[in-house]
Design an enzyme around this catalytic site. Structure first.
Site, PDB file in Angstrom:
ATOM      1  N   ASN A 229      -7.708   1.862   3.418  1.00 50.44           N
ATOM      2  CA  ASN A 229      -8.195   1.257   4.668  1.00 50.44           C
ATOM      3  C   ASN A 229      -6.997   0.961   5.564  1.00 50.44           C
ATOM      4  O   ASN A 229      -6.488   1.864   6.183  1.00 50.44           O
ATOM      5  CB  ASN A 229      -9.043   0.021   4.391  1.00 50.44           C
ATOM      6  N   ALA A 230      -6.574  -0.293   5.673  1.00 52.77           N
ATOM      7  CA  ALA A 230      -5.316  -0.662   6.336  1.00 52.77           C
ATOM      8  C   ALA A 230      -5.238  -0.211   7.782  1.00 52.77           C
ATOM      9  O   ALA A 230      -4.147  -0.051   8.337  1.00 52.77           O
ATOM     10  CB  ALA A 230      -4.115  -0.100   5.553  1.00 52.77           C
ATOM     11  N   GLU A 231      -6.383   0.026   8.430  1.00 56.70           N
ATOM     12  CA  GLU A 231      -6.410   0.437   9.829  1.00 56.70           C
ATOM     13  C   GLU A 231      -5.547   1.685  10.040  1.00 56.70           C
ATOM     14  O   GLU A 231      -4.860   1.820  11.054  1.00 56.70           O
ATOM     15  CB  GLU A 231      -5.963  -0.700  10.757  1.00 56.70           C
TER      16      GLU A 231
ATOM     17  N   ASN B  14      -9.790   0.733  -2.614  1.00 64.14           N
ATOM     18  CA  ASN B  14      -9.767  -0.490  -1.829  1.00 64.14           C
ATOM     19  C   ASN B  14     -11.113  -0.766  -1.169  1.00 64.14           C
ATOM     20  O   ASN B  14     -11.709   0.137  -0.602  1.00 64.14           O
ATOM     21  CB  ASN B  14      -8.684  -0.350  -0.754  1.00 64.14           C
ATOM     22  N   GLU B  15     -11.561  -2.021  -1.265  1.00 61.50           N
ATOM     23  CA  GLU B  15     -12.715  -2.491  -0.512  1.00 61.50           C
ATOM     24  C   GLU B  15     -13.893  -1.533  -0.665  1.00 61.50           C
ATOM     25  O   GLU B  15     -14.373  -0.928   0.290  1.00 61.50           O
ATOM     26  CB  GLU B  15     -12.329  -2.661   0.969  1.00 61.50           C
TER      27      GLU B  15
ATOM     28  N   TYR C 211       0.105  -7.506  13.965  1.00 61.04           N
ATOM     29  CA  TYR C 211      -0.916  -8.265  13.230  1.00 61.04           C
ATOM     30  C   TYR C 211      -0.846  -9.777  13.478  1.00 61.04           C
ATOM     31  O   TYR C 211      -1.535 -10.547  12.819  1.00 61.04           O
ATOM     32  CB  TYR C 211      -0.798  -7.980  11.723  1.00 61.04           C
TER      33      TYR C 211
ATOM     34  N   GLU D 251      -6.306 -10.005  -0.646  1.00 66.36           N
ATOM     35  CA  GLU D 251      -6.073 -10.078   0.797  1.00 66.36           C
ATOM     36  C   GLU D 251      -6.691 -11.362   1.328  1.00 66.36           C
ATOM     37  O   GLU D 251      -7.911 -11.535   1.289  1.00 66.36           O
ATOM     38  CB  GLU D 251      -6.685  -8.877   1.529  1.00 66.36           C
TER      39      GLU D 251
ATOM     40  N   TYR E 242       0.840  -1.189   0.000  1.00 64.03           N
ATOM     41  CA  TYR E 242       0.000   0.000   0.000  1.00 64.03           C
ATOM     42  C   TYR E 242       0.884   1.251   0.000  1.00 64.03           C
ATOM     43  O   TYR E 242       1.934   1.291   0.650  1.00 64.03           O
ATOM     44  CB  TYR E 242      -0.863   0.049   1.252  1.00 64.03           C
TER      45      TYR E 242
END
Length: 1056
Positions: A191-193, A247-248, A406, A338, A147
């Protein structure tokens, strides 16, 4: 490179801040490769035949550019015709990346993309990126997914910054040197928190339109960023392919689809030529057809979800992957952008922590769920995350804390975890098994196409239509069971149909376990396995011999039937070998531990071990010596590798003449076992020749074997971390002191906002930090008012995101703290609405009084809530009105922030931050001596800065992961940890769970003075007693060498 723009994207002008700037869109600076058409005949040399692939794949290809595998799109060049009769699909812009229903075809080679997610911005030390890539490659992976973070790269309008850790070029160069493809995923939304899902913070307050739609101002806002990505990436295309442009995201309503179409159009009109992909966050059939449709559809899947509280309790495998793919996109390869490789973890005292996530998604999960994914015939897979890293500074969104470990196979501190060996066993199998790259899904044991003796076993059959090699992927029918299941399997082979195993009692699944039973499996140049219930670790050719490495559980038996050639010089003790009609059946009984030689002739070498022993073996590739293109890429520059067992890590291997040079890491004494070409006479480890154990070699193989003892240097055991002592202290909240002037602060006087969440109450003024360029970390507000005897209280509604806090004073009197909340992402409270009563004597009647709000911003929300109203959503005295409101965040806001190296997300608005107290070189000699464990003087509520320094002296070629460890107690304090100026941790002691903060070499100076600062925020007028220690997790001799630090020191410019 950093460039600024004005007006339209076409008017972009570059301002060089480094020597590696790009001169024009799509063209590289002198010395770099540019996009050129190349005669396909000139490119034949780097295409190595791999098993049966040469007969089924056309070797033709067209113009290439150096590099990798990026996620973007295709340029507006003349349409490229796909070679007739191949059955391949392309994007019409390049033949370097084609595909069919099986897999990608890269430059004529069929490739199974086996990838892991790695976010370089979460490891802000570019010198360490090769360390991660080497560990990825060593596990048998051939790609990473990356990302890009818009908020870091495009920190303010018209500024695009690819310097330092924001750079892409060093990643591309490292990947090329190591031989790793890259799937680039630039967003803008990722996204990716991460805060605002990666969208630049300035956009959330300056763009009126809805983000991630076809709104015209949003369209204008992302132009500079995307053009910058294109400029940086164009010279580094493979050309390969598979991007995710956002994304998403849902394809509905139409504004979403139009936005995708607009993004695609930018790439289509650029010098990017690789295909576009998108990831569908669920089985929503998005982006396959219609407006915004992409070249290759992908599905995300996280079958265990994101709560690791009960790590031994599994959700079952997803059973409809294959049928879903067949129903929506059967003519395309099956892509998972993912697939679960771990889990995020949340704030709160009941949050389980990443150790439990590493159990939930551990080796058993990888074995069962990854192979279940393979059984759906997916051939382009990315595991999220393979290395998680650190969400330092203001990177996190409110749902997660600083660590982004993670529960990954590679831990936050870059250590290999218990999950890594299983991934490596899978990766080496895939690299060894080109027949697996093209398989038809034949059926499974519930559909009648596969017959098993025990219905408790579930088996799926994949078969290569060219070679007839078959792969029976077995798991428990109830994938969550821990029962032991034994079964027999009817197989189809080149000599007929029969039941296996033939000699042993059955195939055993030991609880949560999957196995691959192969038939008509090729290894090396000409050898065949008729069938094997043992698992394949390695199959290939080493030094002219066909080599096969099988493994199995020591608690159960397995068998293999294969053609053995030559005269055996060593034949494994403890195994049964019976030959019939030229085919040998080998039985491996329970109890085998360690490595044994099954067959050792001048033509073949067959090895067997238990599963754990197989996990300590490596198979480093031997890159081509000739200067061929993609010399370091498997299938392209080389098909040569060796076997090495024992060390903690084998980074790479080279053969020069008769010398094999191994490089890797040790943390303990081990037995080194090597299988190499028989013309290797000398072996070195990290440049030092090592002596062979002749007796041990004679039990391994007669040719090409090497056994020795490796011992790390005594220095490995001698490192001790320095104690953190001699702290200096200064108050960091002068804003509550009498006479403090906020004349230079920003007036908070806006009456309109583009943030859609409007104030609840007040006088019409908008007190949202982002509206004044203060979008991240701690922000201070000061509201002025005149008081009378009737002034009794103030109502304040404060929004800071989940797990935030805000402490309020009137004049110098503490009122209270408003607490946000998160309990393992339950009971989330991201804003508060409280009444604060003024204590007797706290107000100055008939005079000016000041409300001071110290507020922590925990990041902006994701998923359509990026425009988060962080700040004061309501303010009201019980009587009277507020006069002036002032606001202060980090110096310069997002337009003129001072620290261009660490970037826009590193600092906040604390007085100590504004003065640069956290930076190395700031003179604290006039400060008082006060230990951190003493907390703030007089047990007051407030903020203090504690600073100390320590020295390190660690030689090159030692990797020493370190962490700063706070007390693991629940106290009413928050703290921010700065190491050499970088905000590397946010400790929330009243919530938890994080108290250990890994800090990487490069942030830490391994050979110099290091500055550590702690901003301690006591949220209640009570004593808090934090402690902080520096700990060493382990010492590894090896590493990747000296790492450059880039920790700019304190300067008075802009600070005083």
């Amino acid at each position: 490179m950093r460039f600024e723009t004005s007006g339209e994207a076409s008017n972009t002008t570059l301002r060089q801040e480094s020597e590696r700037g790009i001169n024009a869109l799509g063209n590289a600076k002198k010395g770099k490769t540019t996009l050129e058409a190349v005669d396909p005949k000139l490119l034949q040399s780097d295409m190595l035949p791999l098993s049966n692939l040469a007969s089924s794949i056309s070797p033709k290809r067209r113009g290439l550019s150096w590099v990798l595998f990026v996620i973007l799109s295709a340029m507006a060049e003349p349409v490229v015709d796909i070679p007739a009769g191949t059955g391949f699909t392309g994007n019409g812009r390049t033949n370097d990346v084609l595909w069919d229903k099986y897999s990608l075809i890269i430059k004529g080679q069929r490739v199974f993309i086996h990838s892991g997610e790695f976010h370089t911005f979460r490891l802000p030390v570019p010198g360490l990126w090769p360390d991660i890539l080497q560990k990825v490659k060593a596990a048998g992976f051939n790609a990473i997914s990356v990302y890009c973070h818009m908020a870091l790269i495009n920190p303010s309008p018209g500024v695009v910054d690819f310097n330092d850790y924001r750079a892409l070029e060093p990643l591309y160069e490292a990947a090329r040197q190591i031989g790793i493809w890259i799937v680039l995923r630039p967003g803008p939304y990722i996204n990716a928190e991460t805060t605002a899902g990666g969208i630049a913070h300035w956009i959330t307050s300056e763009v009126a339109g809805e983000l991630r739609t076809n709104a015209t101002d949003w369209h204008a806002a992302w132009q500079d960023y995307v053009q910058g990505i294109i400029t940086e990436t164009a010279p580094y295309q493979v050309t390969q392919g598979g991007p995710v442009i956002d994304n998403e995201y849902s394809q509905k309503p139409a504004a979403h689809a139009e936005y995708f179409h607009e993004l695609e159009t930018v790439y289509l009109n650029s010098s990017i030529v690789v295909p576009l992909t998108a990831n569908d966050w669920g089985e929503n059939r998005a982006w396959i057809n219609g407006t915004g449709a992409v070249n290759i559809y992908g599905l995300d899947s996280y079958p265990q979800g994101f709560d690791c509280s009960n790590p031994d309790v599994w959700k079952p495998v997803v059973t409809n992957y294959h049928s879903y793919h067949e129903s929506v996109d059967p003519g395309q390869l099956w892509y998972f952008p993912e697939f679960q490789g771990g889990s995020m973890d949340a704030w709160g005292p009941t949050a389980p922590g990443y150790d439990k996530c590493r159990i939930l998604t551990g080796a058993n999960f990888e074995n069962v769920f990854n192979l279940n994914l393979w059984a759906s015939n997916a051939k382009l897979i990315n595991y999220y995350m393979l290395y998680g890293g650190t969400s330092w500074g203001a990177l996190p969104f409110p749902g997660v804390y600083t660590s982004y470990d993670y529960g990954s196979a590679i831990a936050e501190n870059r250590e290999l975890t218990v999950k890594y060996p299983e991934l490596k066993r899978q990766g080496l199998f895939l690299r060894s098994s080109p027949d697996f790259y093209k398989t038809d899904w034949v059926g499974n044991s519930t559909g009648g196409m596969v017959s098993v003796s025990n219905p408790a076993a579930f088996v799926t059959l994949l078969r290569n239509p060219d070679s007839a090699a078959s792969f029976y992927i077995a798991r428990q029918g109830n994938s969550t069971t821990t029962d032991v299941t034994t079964f027999k399997l009817n197989v189809t082979t080149s000599i007929g149909n029969f039941e296996v195993p033939r000699c042993t009692s059955g195939i055993t699944l030991g609880g949560r376990q999957s196995k691959i039973i192969v038939t008509d499996y090729s290894f090396g140049c000409s050898s065949k396995v008729l069938y094997s219930t043992a698992q394949v670790l390695f199959a290939g050719q080493i030094g002219g011999r066909d080599v096969l490495f099988l493994y199995g559980d020591p608690t159960s038996e397995s068998e293999a039937s294969l053609t053995l050639n030559g005269t055996p010089r060593i034949q494994g003790a403890g195994v049964s070998l019976v030959s019939s009609n030229g085919v040998a059946s080998v039985t491996f009984p329970p109890g085998i531990q360690g490595l044994i030689t099954v067959w050792d002739s001048s033509e073949q070498l067959v090895l067997y071990s238990d599963t754990d022993t197989a996990g300590i073996f490596w198979s480093p590739e031997i890159s081509a010596n000739d200067p061929v293109e993609f010399a370091n890429y498997w299938q392209f520059g080389t098909n040569s590798s060796i076997l090495v067992g024992g060390p903690y890590l084998v980074r790479n291997a080279t053969i020069t003449g008769s010398t094999l040079a191994l490089r890797g890491d040790l943390n303990d004494s081990v037995q080194l076992t090597v299988i190499a070409p028989d013309d290797v006479k000398t072996v070195t480890w990290n440049g030092i020749p090592i002596s062979a154990d002749v007796a041990a070699v004679s039990n391994l193989t007669i040719q090409g074997g090497f056994v020795a003892q490796l011992k790390p240097s005594p220095k490995v055991l001698s490192f001790t971390p320095p104690a953190l002592t001699n702290w200096r202290y200064a108050d960091s909240l002068p804003e509550i002191c009498s006479g403090y002037s906020d004349a230079n602060w920003t007036p908070a006087n806006h009456t309109t906002t583009k943030i859609p969440f409007k104030p609840y109450y007040g006088d019409g003024r908008v007190l949202y930090g982002c509206d004044y360029e203060y979008c991240e970390n701690i922000i201070l507000w000061r509201g002025h008012f005149n008081a009378t005897e009737n002034t009794k209280s103030v109502n304040l509604s404060i929004n800071g995101g989940g797990a935030f806090a805000a402490t309020i004073w009137v004049n110098d009197v503490f009122l209270n703290t408003s607490y946000g909340n998160s309990t393992n992402n339950l009971n989330i409270l991201e804003e508060t609405d409280d009444k604060f009563h003024f204590p007797l004597g706290s107000l100055l009647y008939g005079q000016e009084n000041v409300i001071t709000i110290l507020q922590d911003n925990m990041g902006l929300n994701e998923s359509h809530s990026e425009k988060s109203p962080r700040g004061v959503r309501g303010f009201m005295l019980n009587t009277g009105e507020f006069g002036e409101w002032k606001v202060q965040g980090k110096i310069g806001g997002y337009t003129n922030y001072l620290d261009k190296v660490r970037g826009v997300l590193n600092e906040g608005g604390l007085y100590g931050e504004r003065m640069g107290w956290h930076l190395p070189g700031f003179d604290t000699s006039s400060w008082v001596m006060r230990d951190l464990s003493e907390g703030l003087p007089n047990a007051t509520a407030g903020v203090g800065f504690f600073v100390t320094t320590f020295n390190l002296s660690i030689p090159d070629r030692f990797d020493v992961p370190m962490s700063f460890v706070f007390d693991n107690t629940f106290q009413p304090y928050r703290s921010q940890l700065y190491v050499n100026g970088w905000m590397m941790g946010k400790r929330v002691s009243n919530l938890g769970p994080q108290y250990r903060f890994p800090v990487q070499q490069g942030i830490l100076d391994y050979n110099g003075t290091n500055t550590v600062a702690v901003a301690l925020w006591a949220m209640e007028p009570t004593a808090v007693t934090p402690t902080l220690q520096l700990t060493i997790e382990c010492v590894y001799e090896g590493g990747i060498g000296s790492i450059k630090t880039n920790n700019p020191p304190w300067s008075p410019e802009g600070r005083t």
